[in-house]
Write a protein that holds these residues in place. Structure first.
Motif, PDB file in Angstrom:
ATOM      1  N   SER A  15       0.825  -1.211   0.000  1.00 28.55           N
ATOM      2  CA  SER A  15       0.000   0.000   0.000  1.00 28.55           C
ATOM      3  C   SER A  15       0.864   1.267   0.000  1.00 28.55           C
ATOM      4  O   SER A  15       0.471   2.289  -0.560  1.00 28.55           O
ATOM      5  N   LEU A  16       2.042   1.190   0.641  1.00 22.36           N
ATOM      6  CA  LEU A  16       2.949   2.342   0.675  1.00 22.36           C
ATOM      7  C   LEU A  16       3.945   2.336  -0.487  1.00 22.36           C
ATOM      8  O   LEU A  16       4.809   3.210  -0.569  1.00 22.36           O
ATOM      9  N   LYS A  17       3.821   1.321  -1.366  1.00 20.19           N
ATOM     10  CA  LYS A  17       4.644   1.215  -2.574  1.00 20.19           C
ATOM     11  C   LYS A  17       6.147   1.211  -2.255  1.00 20.19           C
ATOM     12  O   LYS A  17       6.935   1.942  -2.848  1.00 20.19           O
ATOM     13  N   LEU A  18       6.508   0.351  -1.296  1.00 21.95           N
ATOM     14  CA  LEU A  18       7.922   0.186  -0.965  1.00 21.95           C
ATOM     15  C   LEU A  18       8.657  -0.499  -2.110  1.00 21.95           C
ATOM     16  O   LEU A  18       8.073  -1.296  -2.858  1.00 21.95           O
ATOM     17  N   GLU A  19       9.931  -0.180  -2.226  1.00 25.95           N
ATOM     18  CA  GLU A  19      10.776  -0.829  -3.231  1.00 25.95           C
ATOM     19  C   GLU A  19      10.769  -2.336  -2.986  1.00 25.95           C
ATOM     20  O   GLU A  19      10.753  -2.795  -1.843  1.00 25.95           O
ATOM     21  N   GLU A  20      10.796  -3.113  -4.059  1.00 28.50           N
ATOM     22  CA  GLU A  20      10.556  -4.553  -4.000  1.00 28.50           C
ATOM     23  C   GLU A  20      11.506  -5.296  -3.063  1.00 28.50           C
ATOM     24  O   GLU A  20      11.085  -6.110  -2.230  1.00 28.50           O
TER      25      GLU A  20
END
Length: 307
Positions: free
Chosen positions: A247-252
């Motif tokens: 949801s926070l679009k963290l790096e993979e």
């Protein structure tokens, strides 16, 4: 095949420690000696030198800290609520519930999480690991102690425990390495070579000791509580981390680090805290054993998703 190549060496070392100790080739006293070397010398050297050399500019991320610690606190709260629901009316309810909450949320980040992350993602991610776990023990142990202290007659001695956290070799090695890194204080090459040599057996010894220690603990009659805590620890907690990270679009790769850390089994230090607060010792010891065995399957599941 990739997942097997990551997990198998770790299982091999842990099983080797378990079998050799069960067959009395290594005694409990000998394992204690190996443990002292591992946890007071080799692992601190490993953490210190890697913290000194870590690229902190790519490691510190407020969103990453939130994605790890908010689910950890949620899992702790779930554990407390579950215990209060299942055992309401019991004496020392809050102290027991706080110990059980710890059993649902505290991760064995050094012995299990770190080797798997290195095997899956490489050593370049270790800076992220150290920044994330710096406050891990202090937060959860302090929370458990504060709740237990509210219970009349819990008999908790707070100061020796606080001193134990501050002087913990793992906390001290990470903190000192972080300080030298931030201040850009160089180490002499010969010193670095010596510390590197001392750190080389750290992960192998840690996994060997982990397996050996499992032979000293048994799954008690309260195995249902231990199984429930293991499921919260191995499935619910990493699921919350994974969902929040997406949801926070963290790096993979950073998200993978957080999930694997949170998916690690319950650490043995939780049992030591349970003894300090005199609550749920047998359940926590059983959860350590059960979650460590089950993490072979749960870690394979999370690695399949993340890789």
């Amino acid at each position: 095949m990739v997942i097997i190549s990551i997990v198998f060496p770790l299982i091999f070392m842990a099983v080797l420690g378990y079998v050799l100790t069960t067959k009395s080739i290594f005694s409990k006293e000998q394992i204690s000696g190996i443990s002292l070397f591992t946890f007071y010398l080799s692992i601190p050297a490993f953490l210190f030198i890697n913290m000194v050399q870590a690229d902190l500019s790519k490691s510190f991320d407020v969103k990453a800290l939130a994605c790890f610690y908010l689910p950890v606190l949620t899992a702790y709260g779930v554990g407390v609520a579950l215990y209060c629901f299942l055992r309401k009316g019991q004496a020392k309810l809050i102290a027991n519930a706080s110990a059980y909450g710890l059993g649902c949320s505290y991760s064995n980040t050094i012995l299990v999480g770190l080797p798997i992350i290195i095997g899956a993602l490489g050593q370049e991610m270790m800076g992220n690991v150290f920044v994330i776990i710096t406050f891990h023990s202090a937060l959860l142990f302090s929370l458990t102690f504060m709740l237990a202290l509210r219970e009349e007659g819990a008999g908790v001695k707070c100061w020796p425990f606080i001193k134990g956290i501050v002087l913990n070799p793992i906390v001290m090695s990470i903190s000192l390495g972080l300080l030298l890194n931030l201040l850009h204080i160089p180490l002499y090459e010969n010193v670095v070579n010596g510390i590197n040599l001392l750190s080389q057996p750290a992960l192998a010894c840690a996994l060997f000791v982990l397996g050996a220690n499992l032979s000293f603990y048994k799954i008690a009659k309260d195995w249902k509580l231990a199984l429930l805590a293991s499921l919260v620890k191995l499935l619910l907690l990493p699921s919350l981390v994974y969902a929040l990270g997406l949801s926070l679009k963290l790096e993979e790769q950073l998200l993978a680090v957080l999930v694997l850390l949170s998916a690690s089994p319950l650490g043995i230090n939780a049992y030591l805290v349970a003894m300090q607060v005199k609550a749920q010792q047998t359940v926590i010891a059983s959860t350590v054993v059960l979650s460590t065995v089950l993490c072979v399957f749960s870690m394979s599941f999370w690695l399949a998703i993340l890789l």
